[in-house]
Design an enzyme around this catalytic site. Structure first.
Site: not given
Ligand code: NAD
Length: 362
Positions: A135, A190, A222, A246, A250
């Site tokens: 980001y 990851k 994942d 992020d 959620d």
């Protein structure tokens, strides 16, 4: 103790008003000062994060934040959009650790899209690194590709990066938080594909050695996304980078039914923090008096626990919220058969009443 109160836009003003009512009945000494932020600040001062608002936030021990944004500002230049105020506060206060608890209250088990047995008793804490990763990594932009599958074509790119101190400090935050809970940390990465996250994994493992009493495991993002819907109670503290955090926070949030119930905290290295509900300014219901104020009230509880060192006040607020839910009161977003639908103000009043009743009866 000084608290900066920044209600913002849309339902922000309605829900923060209820949290302030709750703060006022706690019999604690603190100073509160309000300021404009987001679209409201842009209308009044031409900027979503005016100097005076930033100064107040910097001088305070904690910021109680509502929400910012409205579709009507979508055409403004990016630096003037309401949401930039949050990024500005994060950057200027050095808020690098985002805490997003996902707790399923027994009374709201039916509001989840998962089977009750999967989420009943759920209490997980997602810790998201907030200032690094893809980001914010430079360089980024658009250019003409010189290699790859289509040399000469237009392309866009971002840079995923983490420095050692950034990973070390968020790892320590996670291990410290786990020590106060069930002493388990899952680090999500990851590492099988990304160099940045192999680096992340190595450093989290190293820091983990400083906390032999905390059990550490690693999971690919994942798999973590799958496990969160398959067996969410497996997790306790989850620590991860900015982008994975992020998305996963959620996902975890929705396990509990309504976004109107979910608080959040963003902390810097001196425990100064910004506390806000996980939802936005909900322009579709703003001004109607129907928004759920509980996420904001629970954010205030986190503020007492993490920044103001008043764990007892936090417990009192959280226990009052549980009492109110047990009494059957619900705002529209969490309403179900057999419960009583109330508005924003009535919900705030009910929490206040639950706190004062306990204070009187001891
Ligand atoms: P949102 O979270 O505002 O709303 C999503 C849905 O959830 C809406 O249907 C809304 O009515 C409902 N909802 C949200 N909070 C609720 C509450 N407390 N009680 C009952 N229902 C609630 O997300 P959105 O609609 O995508 O965004 C609206 C605006 O908020 C946009 O301008 C967006 O940029 C901004 N936003 C701000 C923040 C923030 O201030 N931290 C976060 C997310 C979005």
């Amino acid at each position: 103790m000084k608290i900066a109160v920044l209600p913002g836009d849309g339902i922000g003003t309605e829900i923060v008003a209820e949290a302030v009512k709750v703060l006022n009945v706690l019999d604690l000494k603190f100073e509160m000062e309000s300021a404009l932020v987001g679209g409201a600040a842009y209308e009044a001062h031409g900027h979503p994060l005016p100097e005076a608002t930033l100064k107040l936030a910097k001088e305070s021990d904690a910021v109680l934040f509502g929400a910012v944004g409205d579709w009507k500002y979508d055409k403004l230049d990016r630096p003037l959009r309401p949401e930039q105020a949050i990024l500005g506060l994060r950057k200027n206060l050095g808020l690098f650790a985002n805490f997003r608890p996902a707790i399923c209250y027994e009374q709201l088990v039916d509001a989840s899209s998962l089977k009750p047995e999967l989420i009943s008793g759920l209490d997980i804490l997602i810790i998201r690194e907030l200032t690094g990763d893809i980001y914010f990594g430079q360089p980024r932009g658009r250019r003409t590709a010189v290699d790859g599958h289509f040399p000469g074509a237009e392309e866009a790119f971002d840079t995923m990066r983490y420095s050692r101190p950034e990973v070390e400090r968020i790892a320590r935050v996670a291990f410290e938080a786990a020590r106060k809970r069930s002493k388990r940390v899952t680090s999500v990465d990851k590492a099988n594909v990304l160099e940045t996250f192999q680096f992340w994994k190595d450093i989290v493992t190293e820091i983990g050695k400083e906390y032999p009493d905390v059990e550490l495991d690693h999971m690919y993002v994942d798999n973590a996304a799958m496990q969160l819907v398959k067996a969410p109670k497996k997790f306790d503290v989850v620590v991860t980078g900015n982008m994975f955090g992020d998305i996963l926070s959620d996902e975890a949030a929705m396990l509990t039914g309504s976004i109107g119930m979910l608080p959040s905290a963003s902390l810097n290295s001196s425990n100064q923090g910004l506390y806000e509900p996980s939802h936005g300014s909900a322009p579709d219901i703003a001004g109607k008096g129907v928004a759920n104020p509980l996420a904001t009230i629970l954010s205030a509880a986190m503020m007492f626990r993490f920044s103001l060192n008043q764990a007892e006040a936090a417990d009192r607020i959280e226990s009052a919220v549980k009492d109110v839910l047990a009494s059957g009161l619900r705002t529209g977003d969490i309403c179900s058969e057999g419960t009583k639908r109330v508005g924003t103000r009535e919900m705030g009043d009910a929490v206040v009443a639950a706190i004062t009743k306990k204070t009187i009866t001891g």
